[in-house]
Design a protein around this motif. Structure first.
Motif, PDB file in Angstrom:
ATOM      1  N   UNK A   1       0.851  -1.200   0.000  1.00  0.00           N
ATOM      2  CA  UNK A   1       0.000   0.000   0.000  1.00  0.00           C
ATOM      3  C   UNK A   1       0.882   1.243   0.000  1.00  0.00           C
ATOM      4  N   UNK A   2       0.615   2.153  -0.917  1.00  0.00           N
ATOM      5  CA  UNK A   2       1.368   3.404  -0.956  1.00  0.00           C
ATOM      6  C   UNK A   2       0.896   4.324   0.163  1.00  0.00           C
ATOM      7  N   UNK A   3       1.828   5.088   0.702  1.00  0.00           N
ATOM      8  CA  UNK A   3       1.532   6.019   1.786  1.00  0.00           C
ATOM      9  C   UNK A   3       1.865   7.421   1.319  1.00  0.00           C
ATOM     10  N   UNK A   4       0.908   8.337   1.450  1.00  0.00           N
ATOM     11  CA  UNK A   4       1.120   9.733   1.086  1.00  0.00           C
ATOM     12  C   UNK A   4       2.043  10.407   2.096  1.00  0.00           C
ATOM     13  N   UNK A   5       2.681  11.477   1.663  1.00  0.00           N
ATOM     14  CA  UNK A   5       3.619  12.205   2.516  1.00  0.00           C
ATOM     15  C   UNK A   5       3.206  13.669   2.602  1.00  0.00           C
ATOM     16  N   UNK A   6       3.377  14.254   3.779  1.00  0.00           N
ATOM     17  CA  UNK A   6       3.079  15.670   3.972  1.00  0.00           C
ATOM     18  C   UNK A   6       3.975  16.206   5.076  1.00  0.00           C
ATOM     19  N   UNK A   7       4.359  17.473   4.963  1.00  0.00           N
ATOM     20  CA  UNK A   7       5.214  18.090   5.966  1.00  0.00           C
ATOM     21  C   UNK A   7       4.655  19.462   6.346  1.00  0.00           C
ATOM     22  N   UNK A   8       4.614  19.747   7.650  1.00  0.00           N
ATOM     23  CA  UNK A   8       4.134  21.041   8.150  1.00  0.00           C
ATOM     24  C   UNK A   8       5.035  21.485   9.291  1.00  0.00           C
ATOM     25  N   UNK A   9       4.828  22.711   9.754  1.00  0.00           N
ATOM     26  CA  UNK A   9       5.562  23.180  10.931  1.00  0.00           C
ATOM     27  C   UNK A   9       4.918  22.654  12.215  1.00  0.00           C
ATOM     28  N   UNK A  10       3.596  22.819  12.299  1.00  0.00           N
ATOM     29  CA  UNK A  10       2.861  22.429  13.510  1.00  0.00           C
ATOM     30  C   UNK A  10       1.682  21.552  13.119  1.00  0.00           C
ATOM     31  N   UNK A  11       1.608  20.383  13.718  1.00  0.00           N
ATOM     32  CA  UNK A  11       0.484  19.480  13.489  1.00  0.00           C
ATOM     33  C   UNK A  11      -0.372  19.459  14.756  1.00  0.00           C
ATOM     34  N   UNK A  12      -1.616  19.931  14.630  1.00  0.00           N
ATOM     35  CA  UNK A  12      -2.556  19.962  15.753  1.00  0.00           C
ATOM     36  C   UNK A  12      -3.559  18.839  15.536  1.00  0.00           C
ATOM     37  N   UNK A  13      -3.639  17.935  16.493  1.00  0.00           N
ATOM     38  CA  UNK A  13      -4.489  16.759  16.350  1.00  0.00           C
ATOM     39  C   UNK A  13      -5.650  16.852  17.336  1.00  0.00           C
ATOM     40  N   UNK A  14      -6.836  17.135  16.797  1.00  0.00           N
ATOM     41  CA  UNK A  14      -8.033  17.318  17.604  1.00  0.00           C
ATOM     42  C   UNK A  14      -8.549  18.733  17.463  1.00  0.00           C
ATOM     43  N   UNK A  15      -9.754  18.873  16.895  1.00  0.00           N
ATOM     44  CA  UNK A  15     -10.293  20.201  16.603  1.00  0.00           C
ATOM     45  C   UNK A  15     -11.366  20.659  17.555  1.00  0.00           C
ATOM     46  N   UNK A  16     -11.237  20.309  18.836  1.00  0.00           N
ATOM     47  CA  UNK A  16     -12.154  20.826  19.835  1.00  0.00           C
ATOM     48  C   UNK A  16     -11.776  22.232  20.243  1.00  0.00           C
ATOM     49  N   UNK A  17     -12.302  22.676  21.382  1.00  0.00           N
ATOM     50  CA  UNK A  17     -12.068  24.053  21.828  1.00  0.00           C
ATOM     51  C   UNK A  17     -10.577  24.356  21.956  1.00  0.00           C
ATOM     52  N   UNK A  18      -9.795  23.410  22.496  1.00  0.00           N
ATOM     53  CA  UNK A  18      -8.361  23.640  22.659  1.00  0.00           C
ATOM     54  C   UNK A  18      -7.638  23.631  21.326  1.00  0.00           C
ATOM     55  N   UNK A  19      -7.957  22.664  20.468  1.00  0.00           N
ATOM     56  CA  UNK A  19      -7.268  22.541  19.191  1.00  0.00           C
ATOM     57  C   UNK A  19      -7.494  23.719  18.272  1.00  0.00           C
ATOM     58  N   UNK A  20      -8.706  24.256  18.290  1.00  0.00           N
ATOM     59  CA  UNK A  20      -9.010  25.424  17.463  1.00  0.00           C
ATOM     60  C   UNK A  20      -8.093  26.590  17.832  1.00  0.00           C
ATOM     61  N   UNK A  21      -7.997  26.885  19.124  1.00  0.00           N
ATOM     62  CA  UNK A  21      -7.192  28.033  19.554  1.00  0.00           C
ATOM     63  C   UNK A  21      -5.701  27.775  19.374  1.00  0.00           C
ATOM     64  N   UNK A  22      -5.283  26.506  19.504  1.00  0.00           N
ATOM     65  CA  UNK A  22      -3.881  26.176  19.253  1.00  0.00           C
ATOM     66  C   UNK A  22      -3.526  26.431  17.795  1.00  0.00           C
ATOM     67  N   UNK A  23      -4.390  25.999  16.892  1.00  0.00           N
ATOM     68  CA  UNK A  23      -4.133  26.184  15.460  1.00  0.00           C
ATOM     69  C   UNK A  23      -4.124  27.663  15.090  1.00  0.00           C
TER      70      UNK A  23
END
Length: 424
Positions: A1-23
């Motif tokens: 199975x091929x796996x896609x690749x991506x690179x970022x500075x900050x990865x925020x996992x979880x888009x609840x109240x905390x994750x929104x403000x972190x992002x």
């Protein structure tokens, strides 16, 4: 199975109240941010779970505002859209800001995207690779298959501490019997709220007790509550109590969803039969998923204690203020409340957002490093958002200084937060 690749500075996992403000805070600092959320909207318990009120902005007694910055900005956006109002609370956590859930979804999305962050829904972080105390990459799973994302900093705002746990960070979890209960929020329409308000909360609890004693109802929680919403005749009810569930167990969580909806029917029938004003009301919705109050609590550089909370302790590395009482939803029919002494608020220390053993990971939200009792206070929405803003700034500062997150000076983090309007 091929796996896609991506690179970022900050990865925020979880888009609840905390994750929104972190992002938002990390993206506004000029970094490339990806915010990943398993649901189809932002907000977590503030939206998908149906909790339509922000608590924690004010101290319960003096009604003194102790949270600013991005969380307050979000609240004011809601007010400007005439989609929120301050609702005095005669018991419990004090004044809350009750809002229209659909408008909050839009405001969260707009603010995240306007900040320059990238948003990705319907995606789970399935695998976390860690080498020598550093997360090297996270594998995301969605309709595209698998994607390996590398980042300079990682932020766990999953609520359950999923990323920290998978990265090997130590955590605590109360015994199942002691974990705070789960709740299915429900909404009813066509309520005569003027008539219904004539029944006090104390009298409502007495009627719940009488209904249980009649043998015709099974109401596990006898002091649940309802409140008005921005929409005439529509109320939100927080009454359901599903206990003895470890919500990190998907099989148990599935059964909790079933139980929550069954309990909802009991409470709806009770309200229609026992509370004037509800005679012609009807159920219009239950939350998209059951509300979870407590699962994993990471073991961080400092463990916030209930003693810290109730004594209003201040910390040199404090990054957020909290005046919310300990609100412990145990398995019984009542809820344990313990209020903050002194000037009515305490600090959440930065060290409680730093998992031990992982150098490029921060956490924010209800999975912070705290004891069971302390978490029952610090998990309030305004504090989760404030923690989120703090870790977003901390991640940016760590990248800028090329340091591990535990090495950045707390005073500099506090300075940047104050510049952004936060109250520290």
């Amino acid at each position: 199975m091929s796996v896609n690749q991506k690179s970022v500075d900050v990865l925020v996992l979880g888009g609840g109240a905390a994750g929104v403000c972190a992002a938002i805070s990390a993206a506004r600092s000029g970094y490339n941010v990806l915010l990943v959320e398993s649901q189809g909207c932002l907000g977590g318990s503030r939206t998908a779970t149906g909790v339509d009120t922000f608590y924690g902005f004010y101290t319960p007694k003096e009604q003194r505002r102790i949270v600013g910055g991005i969380p307050w900005e979000i609240a004011q956006h809601l007010v400007s859209q005439k989609a929120a109002f301050e609702r005095p609370n005669t018991y419990g956590a004090g004044t809350g800001i009750t809002y229209d859930i659909e408008m909050l979804k839009i405001i969260y999305e707009r603010t995240v995207l306007d900040a320059g962050a990238e948003l990705l829904y319907h995606t789970y972080a399935s695998v976390v690779h860690t080498e020598d105390g550093v997360i090297s990459r996270v594998v995301l799973a969605n309709k595209l298959g698998l994607t390996e994302v590398t980042a300079r900093m990682y932020i766990d705002t999953t609520g359950d501490g999923d990323i920290a746990a998978r990265a090997g960070a130590p955590f605590e979890k109360s015994d199942v019997a002691e974990l705070q209960s789960l709740s299915t929020i429900f909404f009813m329409a066509n309520v005569d709220t003027t008539e219904a308000k004539k029944i006090s909360h104390k009298e409502l609890a007495e009627r719940m007790k009488a209904a249980n004693q009649s043998g015709q109802y099974v109401l596990p929680r006898e002091e649940g509550s309802w409140h008005v919403t921005p929409h005439p005749g529509v109320i939100q009810a927080n009454m359901v109590r599903v206990s003895g569930i470890d919500a990190t167990d998907p099989y148990a969580l599935t059964l909790a969803e079933v139980e929550g909806r069954q309990q909802t029917q009991q409470y709806v029938n009770f309200l229609k039969a026992y509370v004037p004003g509800f005679e012609n009301a009807f159920l219009i919705s239950t939350s998209h998923h059951i509300g979870v109050r407590e699962t994993r609590r990471i073991l961080g550089e400092y463990i916030l204690t209930e003693d810290d909370v109730v004594n209003g302790r201040k910390f040199e590395d404090g990054i957020a203020c909290c005046g919310a009482p300990v609100e412990d939803h145990g398995a019984g029919k009542d809820t344990r409340w313990v209020y903050v002494a002194g000037d009515g608020h305490y600090h959440i220390p930065y060290r409680s957002l730093l998992p031990t053993g992982v150098n490029n990971l921060l956490v924010a939200g209800r999975c912070l490093s705290a004891t069971h009792g302390a978490q029952a206070s610090a998990r309030n929405s305004a504090q989760c958002m404030a923690m989120g803003q703090a870790v977003g700034v901390a991640a940016s500062l760590a990248i800028e200084r090329q340091e591990a997150v535990r090495q950045i000076p707390a005073y500099r983090l506090q300075e940047l937060l104050r510049e952004q309007g936060a109250i520290v």
